[in-house]
Design an enzyme around this catalytic site. Structure first.
Site, PDB file in Angstrom:
ATOM      1  N   VAL A 123      -0.438   2.947  -4.124  1.00 32.89           N
ATOM      2  CA  VAL A 123      -1.703   3.448  -4.425  1.00 32.89           C
ATOM      3  C   VAL A 123      -2.571   3.371  -2.889  1.00 32.89           C
ATOM      4  O   VAL A 123      -2.669   2.351  -2.291  1.00 32.89           O
ATOM      5  CB  VAL A 123      -2.457   2.162  -5.200  1.00 32.89           C
ATOM      6  CG1 VAL A 123      -3.872   2.569  -5.422  1.00 32.89           C
ATOM      7  CG2 VAL A 123      -1.500   1.983  -6.457  1.00 32.89           C
ATOM      8  N   GLY A 176       0.680  -1.433   0.088  1.00 35.63           N
ATOM      9  CA  GLY A 176       0.123  -0.003   0.007  1.00 35.63           C
ATOM     10  C   GLY A 176       0.830   1.251   0.028  1.00 35.63           C
ATOM     11  O   GLY A 176       0.409   2.322   0.333  1.00 35.63           O
ATOM     12  N   HIS A 203      -2.032  -8.159  -2.008  1.00 40.39           N
ATOM     13  CA  HIS A 203      -1.381  -8.795  -3.140  1.00 40.39           C
ATOM     14  C   HIS A 203      -1.370 -10.388  -3.074  1.00 40.39           C
ATOM     15  O   HIS A 203      -1.084 -10.699  -1.949  1.00 40.39           O
ATOM     16  CB  HIS A 203       0.340  -8.322  -3.150  1.00 40.39           C
ATOM     17  CG  HIS A 203       0.394  -6.980  -3.559  1.00 40.39           C
ATOM     18  ND1 HIS A 203       0.906  -6.577  -4.807  1.00 40.39           N
ATOM     19  CD2 HIS A 203       0.403  -5.956  -2.687  1.00 40.39           C
ATOM     20  CE1 HIS A 203       1.025  -5.279  -4.850  1.00 40.39           C
ATOM     21  NE2 HIS A 203       0.724  -4.699  -3.444  1.00 40.39           N
ATOM     22  N   HIS A 245      -5.427  -2.802  -0.417  1.00 44.41           N
ATOM     23  CA  HIS A 245      -5.594  -4.070  -1.383  1.00 44.41           C
ATOM     24  C   HIS A 245      -4.585  -4.852  -0.803  1.00 44.41           C
ATOM     25  O   HIS A 245      -3.475  -4.593  -0.062  1.00 44.41           O
ATOM     26  CB  HIS A 245      -4.941  -3.614  -2.796  1.00 44.41           C
ATOM     27  CG  HIS A 245      -3.590  -2.851  -3.000  1.00 44.41           C
ATOM     28  ND1 HIS A 245      -3.746  -1.436  -2.394  1.00 44.41           N
ATOM     29  CD2 HIS A 245      -2.450  -3.137  -2.941  1.00 44.41           C
ATOM     30  CE1 HIS A 245      -2.574  -1.048  -2.790  1.00 44.41           C
ATOM     31  NE2 HIS A 245      -1.647  -2.208  -3.037  1.00 44.41           N
TER      32      HIS A 245
HETATM   33  P1  AMP Z   1       1.533  -1.064  -3.487  1.00 44.98           P
HETATM   34  O1  AMP Z   1       0.440   0.285  -3.232  1.00 44.98           O
HETATM   35  O2  AMP Z   1       3.020  -0.564  -3.017  1.00 44.98           O
HETATM   36  O3  AMP Z   1       0.781  -2.163  -2.652  1.00 44.98           O
HETATM   37  O4  AMP Z   1       1.413  -1.210  -4.988  1.00 44.98           O
HETATM   38  C1  AMP Z   1       0.606  -1.016  -5.985  1.00 44.98           C
HETATM   39  C2  AMP Z   1       0.342  -2.064  -7.176  1.00 44.98           C
HETATM   40  O5  AMP Z   1      -0.413  -1.671  -7.833  1.00 44.98           O
HETATM   41  C3  AMP Z   1       1.741  -2.168  -7.439  1.00 44.98           C
HETATM   42  O6  AMP Z   1       2.000  -3.462  -7.703  1.00 44.98           O
HETATM   43  C4  AMP Z   1       1.366  -1.810  -9.203  1.00 44.98           C
HETATM   44  O7  AMP Z   1       1.947  -2.594 -10.218  1.00 44.98           O
HETATM   45  C5  AMP Z   1      -0.244  -2.034  -9.015  1.00 44.98           C
HETATM   46  N1  AMP Z   1      -1.034  -0.987 -10.115  1.00 44.98           N
HETATM   47  C6  AMP Z   1      -0.832   0.339 -10.173  1.00 44.98           C
HETATM   48  N2  AMP Z   1      -1.872   0.585 -11.117  1.00 44.98           N
HETATM   49  C7  AMP Z   1      -2.472  -0.356 -11.513  1.00 44.98           C
HETATM   50  C8  AMP Z   1      -3.467  -0.585 -12.550  1.00 44.98           C
HETATM   51  N3  AMP Z   1      -3.859   0.397 -13.150  1.00 44.98           N
HETATM   52  N4  AMP Z   1      -3.792  -1.743 -12.692  1.00 44.98           N
HETATM   53  C9  AMP Z   1      -3.524  -3.017 -12.246  1.00 44.98           C
HETATM   54  N5  AMP Z   1      -2.436  -2.869 -11.082  1.00 44.98           N
HETATM   55  C10 AMP Z   1      -1.909  -1.486 -10.783  1.00 44.98           C
END
Ligand code: AMP
Length: 132
Positions: free
Chosen positions: A89, A86, A95, A93
């Site tokens: 974004v 996180g 993973h 969420h």
């Molecule tokens: P984090 O917030 O550090 O858990 O990472 C956010 C994750 O979202 C990363 O692995 C990105 O590759 C993924 N991500 C960002 N934008 C998109 C998108 N439009 N569609 C799918 N995955 C995304």
């Protein structure tokens, strides 16, 4: 303003959908660590995963488990690992990452760039295997 993940869950921004219900949405990470790397989100926009209510968190975890079972049927792997970052974004969420070894979980690894048709096929296969 809605987060990018809210726009994905509403269909405003396209994604490779792996599973969905009224409350949660799962889709392929656009820059996967490995094939089948999937994100699971609540439709409700909350930045920090652990700010969700206990009930919502429990339901999200069960939904994620169902997605993980579907991933494991589709992607050859020892187990599906789960991680929470996180840092990029600000929409909660989880993973889900198919693992052959511990190294597959290293977020410092180079990300894959898979062709759109392969991403679509993986998502379609996970969706077909998904059992709520
Ligand atoms: P984090 O917030 O550090 O858990 O990472 C956010 C994750 O979202 C990363 O692995 C990105 O590759 C993924 N991500 C960002 N934008 C998109 C998108 N439009 N569609 C799918 N995955 C995304």
């Amino acid at each position: 303003m809605a987060s990018i993940f809210s726009k994905i869950a509403s269909g405003e921004i396209p994604s490779y959908c792996c599973a969905a219900d009224d409350e949660f949405y799962a889709f392929l990470d656009i820059n996967p660590l490995v094939k089948g790397h999937t994100l699971v989100i609540p439709r409700r926009e909350v930045d920090y995963l652990f700010d969700l209510s206990d009930d919502e968190l429990a339901r999200l975890q069960v939904f994620a488990a169902h997605v993980a079972r579907a991933i494991r049927q589709v992607i050859p792997c020892v187990k599906v690992g789960q991680a929470v970052l996180g840092l990029e974004v600000p929409h909660a969420h989880i993973h889900l990452i198919p693992l052959q070894s511990e190294r597959d979980m290293l977020f410092s690894n180079p990300k894959l760039q898979l062709p759109a048709d392969e991403m679509q096929r993986i998502a379609d296969d996970i969706r077909a295997a998904f059992r709520p």
